[in-house]
Design a protein around this motif. Structure first.
Motif, PDB file in Angstrom:
ATOM      1  N   LEU A 310     -17.938  19.237 -27.104  1.00 35.81           N
ATOM      2  CA  LEU A 310     -18.888  20.325 -27.466  1.00 35.81           C
ATOM      3  C   LEU A 310     -17.959  21.622 -28.149  1.00 35.81           C
ATOM      4  N   VAL A 311     -16.996  21.956 -27.560  1.00 35.68           N
ATOM      5  CA  VAL A 311     -15.975  23.009 -28.198  1.00 35.68           C
ATOM      6  C   VAL A 311     -15.612  22.656 -29.700  1.00 35.68           C
ATOM      7  N   ALA A 312     -15.413  21.263 -29.861  1.00 40.80           N
ATOM      8  CA  ALA A 312     -14.787  20.682 -31.267  1.00 40.80           C
ATOM      9  C   ALA A 312     -15.936  20.824 -32.159  1.00 40.80           C
ATOM     10  N   SER A 313     -17.069  20.458 -31.807  1.00 40.12           N
ATOM     11  CA  SER A 313     -18.201  19.982 -32.683  1.00 40.12           C
ATOM     12  C   SER A 313     -18.843  21.550 -33.279  1.00 40.12           C
ATOM     13  N   LEU A 405     -18.716  11.766 -45.671  1.00 41.09           N
ATOM     14  CA  LEU A 405     -19.383  13.027 -45.761  1.00 41.09           C
ATOM     15  C   LEU A 405     -20.761  13.061 -45.170  1.00 41.09           C
ATOM     16  N   ASP A 406     -21.368  11.845 -45.294  1.00 37.52           N
ATOM     17  CA  ASP A 406     -22.935  11.645 -44.810  1.00 37.52           C
ATOM     18  C   ASP A 406     -23.077  11.764 -43.388  1.00 37.52           C
ATOM     19  N   GLU A 407     -21.923  11.471 -42.416  1.00 33.57           N
ATOM     20  CA  GLU A 407     -21.756  11.475 -41.289  1.00 33.57           C
ATOM     21  C   GLU A 407     -21.512  12.817 -40.532  1.00 33.57           C
ATOM     22  N   LEU A 408     -21.524  13.852 -41.272  1.00 35.19           N
ATOM     23  CA  LEU A 408     -21.218  15.372 -40.841  1.00 35.19           C
ATOM     24  C   LEU A 408     -22.312  15.811 -40.061  1.00 35.19           C
ATOM     25  N   PRO A 409     -23.749  15.603 -40.439  1.00 33.19           N
ATOM     26  CA  PRO A 409     -24.705  16.221 -39.594  1.00 33.19           C
ATOM     27  C   PRO A 409     -24.675  15.563 -38.105  1.00 33.19           C
ATOM     28  N   GLN A 410     -24.017  14.497 -37.992  1.00 29.50           N
ATOM     29  CA  GLN A 410     -23.847  13.948 -36.575  1.00 29.50           C
ATOM     30  C   GLN A 410     -23.433  14.799 -35.683  1.00 29.50           C
ATOM     31  N   LEU A 411     -22.486  15.853 -36.145  1.00 26.78           N
ATOM     32  CA  LEU A 411     -21.978  16.946 -35.143  1.00 26.78           C
ATOM     33  C   LEU A 411     -22.958  17.584 -34.237  1.00 26.78           C
ATOM     34  N   ASN A 413     -25.531  15.908 -33.417  1.00 33.63           N
ATOM     35  CA  ASN A 413     -25.995  15.132 -32.237  1.00 33.63           C
ATOM     36  C   ASN A 413     -24.911  15.168 -31.140  1.00 33.63           C
ATOM     37  N   VAL A 414     -23.770  15.356 -31.428  1.00 34.89           N
ATOM     38  CA  VAL A 414     -22.434  15.660 -30.499  1.00 34.89           C
ATOM     39  C   VAL A 414     -22.955  17.011 -29.476  1.00 34.89           C
ATOM     40  N   ILE A 415     -23.526  17.922 -30.060  1.00 36.72           N
ATOM     41  CA  ILE A 415     -23.689  19.232 -29.879  1.00 36.72           C
ATOM     42  C   ILE A 415     -24.876  19.168 -28.591  1.00 36.72           C
ATOM     43  N   GLY A 416     -26.072  18.280 -29.148  1.00 38.59           N
ATOM     44  CA  GLY A 416     -27.025  17.733 -28.275  1.00 38.59           C
ATOM     45  C   GLY A 416     -26.900  16.948 -27.168  1.00 38.59           C
ATOM     46  N   GLY A 417     -25.807  16.400 -27.270  1.00 39.84           N
ATOM     47  CA  GLY A 417     -25.350  15.309 -26.123  1.00 39.84           C
ATOM     48  C   GLY A 417     -25.674  13.757 -26.139  1.00 39.84           C
ATOM     49  N   SER A 418     -26.064  13.409 -27.487  1.00 43.51           N
ATOM     50  CA  SER A 418     -26.535  12.319 -27.488  1.00 43.51           C
ATOM     51  C   SER A 418     -25.348  11.109 -27.950  1.00 43.51           C
ATOM     52  N   MET A 419     -24.242  11.972 -28.700  1.00 44.61           N
ATOM     53  CA  MET A 419     -23.252  11.274 -29.370  1.00 44.61           C
ATOM     54  C   MET A 419     -21.780  11.986 -28.897  1.00 44.61           C
ATOM     55  N   SER A 420     -20.904  11.412 -29.174  1.00 37.67           N
ATOM     56  CA  SER A 420     -19.377  12.053 -28.874  1.00 37.67           C
ATOM     57  C   SER A 420     -18.648  11.899 -30.185  1.00 37.67           C
ATOM     58  N   LEU A 421     -17.613  12.746 -30.415  1.00 33.57           N
ATOM     59  CA  LEU A 421     -16.882  12.592 -31.467  1.00 33.57           C
ATOM     60  C   LEU A 421     -16.160  11.243 -31.640  1.00 33.57           C
ATOM     61  N   VAL A 422     -15.727  10.805 -30.608  1.00 31.34           N
ATOM     62  CA  VAL A 422     -15.093   9.583 -30.636  1.00 31.34           C
ATOM     63  C   VAL A 422     -16.028   8.482 -29.481  1.00 31.34           C
ATOM     64  N   LEU A 444     -21.449   1.904 -21.913  1.00 28.46           N
ATOM     65  CA  LEU A 444     -20.817   2.648 -20.831  1.00 28.46           C
ATOM     66  C   LEU A 444     -20.111   3.790 -21.340  1.00 28.46           C
ATOM     67  N   ALA A 445     -20.259   3.975 -22.730  1.00 33.72           N
ATOM     68  CA  ALA A 445     -19.780   5.190 -23.412  1.00 33.72           C
ATOM     69  C   ALA A 445     -20.521   5.646 -24.402  1.00 33.72           C
ATOM     70  N   LYS A 446     -20.632   7.108 -24.743  1.00 34.68           N
ATOM     71  CA  LYS A 446     -21.463   7.298 -25.603  1.00 34.68           C
ATOM     72  C   LYS A 446     -20.950   6.970 -27.049  1.00 34.68           C
ATOM     73  N   PRO A 447     -21.773   6.574 -27.778  1.00 35.12           N
ATOM     74  CA  PRO A 447     -21.528   6.412 -29.336  1.00 35.12           C
ATOM     75  C   PRO A 447     -20.786   7.450 -29.913  1.00 35.12           C
ATOM     76  N   GLY A 448     -19.905   7.367 -30.911  1.00 38.32           N
ATOM     77  CA  GLY A 448     -19.077   8.201 -31.424  1.00 38.32           C
ATOM     78  C   GLY A 448     -19.370   8.328 -33.097  1.00 38.32           C
ATOM     79  N   ILE A 449     -18.980   9.458 -33.388  1.00 36.36           N
ATOM     80  CA  ILE A 449     -19.197   9.580 -35.235  1.00 36.36           C
ATOM     81  C   ILE A 449     -18.088   8.984 -35.614  1.00 36.36           C
ATOM     82  N   THR A 450     -17.051   8.551 -34.874  1.00 33.33           N
ATOM     83  CA  THR A 450     -15.609   7.711 -35.233  1.00 33.33           C
ATOM     84  C   THR A 450     -15.400   7.258 -34.169  1.00 33.33           C
ATOM     85  N   GLY A 451     -14.429   6.067 -34.262  1.00 37.80           N
ATOM     86  CA  GLY A 451     -14.187   5.192 -33.386  1.00 37.80           C
ATOM     87  C   GLY A 451     -12.936   4.064 -33.795  1.00 37.80           C
TER      88      GLY A 451
END
Length: 501
Positions: A310-313, A405-411, A413-422, A444-451
């Protein structure tokens, strides 16, 4: 055992990457370089902190009671601190060949050694009633740890470059069944930066062949020919890949035949992708039993990961807002259609969500998908669609995809809680429908922008490799691994090579 001419040719080829140092001495030479660098870094940090805090004068350490001995100056105190710091790094084996070069054990040990040292300094100062300036210590500790980590990281980049050229690596002889030798050989071959070069193999007599399956690594004899095989190819490490097909006590015999300090024995268990912290060795009745902890996802771990996300996104959105605005303008100005592309993906515990991306394809991309499936790069892949030169991608979209760069809006998603940074790669519902049962563990883990999949090959990975990396992440998650993946992602985004499309 008699070696054939082709095997002698192989030996000469493997020895071609020459180094000025004999093979057996590179570990000590590298450790000496770390000692020199650590010492110089600590001199710079500790004395630099002293001068910044007290100036260049001769400030003295304050004593809370009267003694006849003159209170030492900070020039002496700093020297003592540097020596103690060097001893702490040595005592915690931060320069051992089993920790440097790969993994995060080197960095963890270095950090813990430094923290423990300053804990001891604080206790001694309290008991002896020595009043050391708190600001001096509070600056020297984090600055010292940071600069030590930076210097170790720079040395690691140098070491990795050398290893990719065939130097500063252990020359490994694999011993075990044909299947296990092949598996370990392929895994080590994918990560030469780890410092293991497979130069030969020995197998049970009934499984002998000219080369390890799926490789050109020569089979040099049976499991009774280990010593001769090591001498033939100049191996300094024996890796036992399985014991099922070996005679009783064979591993002991192999270890007894190795030269202490110059030749090494490694047991490579068949359990792949299990992180070190989950593995514990416990001797029971003379047997070194290996305990593997089951993966646990505590409430504290989930809270920590969510807080960091949350803080990082939020900070990421604020810092990158000019870039997000620029990309919005470019997408809308260069192609017809909406700026953002919303796609249904499957996330935590199998729940579907809408993933946000900058639109990088033409508007009717989904309609063109069916006819392109026949042309996908991996013809045998029935799950994951990938195409290197996808005609649906726009000109701006190709640039955005190359640098992620096309994945930047997924931040958002992270703020909304459906995804994680990793996290694991977020799959499509159509892909999930074809999953084998064990693959569902990735939820078992949230999907990530990266991994791990993002920093280990991206689009060049096969479906099986992507699944293995995702499951490895889920099974072995730690905050330290997240930090390492984010750092590698930044590097991969700036220099994507030919793995991004």
């Amino acid at each position: 055992m008699t070696l054939s001419a082709p095997l002698n040719d192989h030996r000469q080829a493997e020895e071609a990457p020459a180094t000025a140092l004999p093979r057996q001495r590179w570990r000590k030479a590298y450790a000496r370089r770390l000692i020199v660098t650590d010492f110089l870094v600590l001199i710079w940090v500790v004395y630099g902190t002293q001068i910044a805090w007290f100036g260049s004068g001769s400030a003295q350490v304050a004593m809370s009671y009267d003694i006849r001995i003159t209170a030492p100056s900070y020039w002496v105190a700093s020297a003592v601190l540097i020596v103690a710091w060097m001893l702490a790094l040595a005592a915690n084996d931060t320069r051992g060949d089993r920790v440097f070069g790969s993994g995060n054990a080197e960095y963890v040990r270095l950090t813990m050694a430094s923290l423990n040292l300053f804990g001891v300094v604080a206790i001694v100062a309290f008991l002896a009633k020595i009043d050391i300036a708190r600001g001096y210590l509070l600056i020297a500790l984090p600055a010292g740890i940071l600069m030590l980590l930076v210097s170790r990281w720079l040395w690691r980049q140098w070491l990795v470059a050398k290893r990719l050229g065939g130097e500063f690596s252990a020359r490994v002889l694999l011993v075990g069944s044909s299947a296990s030798v092949s598996t370990i050989a392929l895994e080590l071959g994918r990560s030469r930066s780890s410092g293991y070069i497979v130069v030969g193999a020995c197998m049970p007599a009934q499984q002998l062949s000219s080369a390890v399956p799926e490789t050109d690594i020569p089979v040099l004899g049976t499991v009774d020919d280990v010593r001769e095989a090591m001498a033939a190819v100049g191996a300094d490490t024996v890796a036992v890949t399985s014991t099922d097909d070996l005679p009783p006590n064979k591993v002991k015999e192999i270890s007894w035949g190795l030269e202490a300090g110059r030749q090494h024995l490694v047991i490579a268990p068949s359990m792949l992708d299990i992180a070190g912290p989950r593995i514990h060795t416990r001797p029971v009745a003379g047997l070194p039993l290996i305990h593997v902890e089951t993966p646990r996802f505590s409430a504290g771990q989930r809270f920590l990961k969510r807080s960091v996300d949350l803080v990082a996104s939020v900070l990421g959105v604020i810092i990158l807002s000019p870039l997000l605005l620029l990309l919005t303008i470019l997408v809308s100005a260069t192609s017809i259609g909406p700026v953002f592309f919303l796609q249904t993906r499957v996330g935590y515990h199998g729940r579907e969500f809408k993933m946000i991306k900058f639109r990088s394809m033409v508007v009717n991309a989904e309609e063109l998908l069916a006819e392109l499936r026949e042309k996908q790069r991996d013809s045998g892949n029935e799950v994951l669609f990938k195409m290197k030169d996808d005609p649906r991608i726009t000109r701006v979209g190709r640039f955005m995809r190359k640098y992620s760069l096309d994945e930047l809006p997924q931040l958002f998603n992270v703020i909304g809680g459906s995804m994680s940074l990793v996290g694991p790669r977020p799959p499509l519902p159509s892909e999930v429908a074809l999953y084998a049962k064990h693959v569902h563990r990735r939820f078992l883990a949230k999907p990530g922008i990266t991994g791990l999949w993002q920093v280990s090959g991206r689009s060049s990975l096969s479906w099986e490799e992507s699944v293995r990396l995702d499951l490895s992440y889920v099974e072995n998650w730690s905050m330290a691994s997240d930090v390492m993946i984010i750092m590698k992602t930044a590097k991969a985004a700036l220099a994507p090579g030919d793995t991004a499309h």
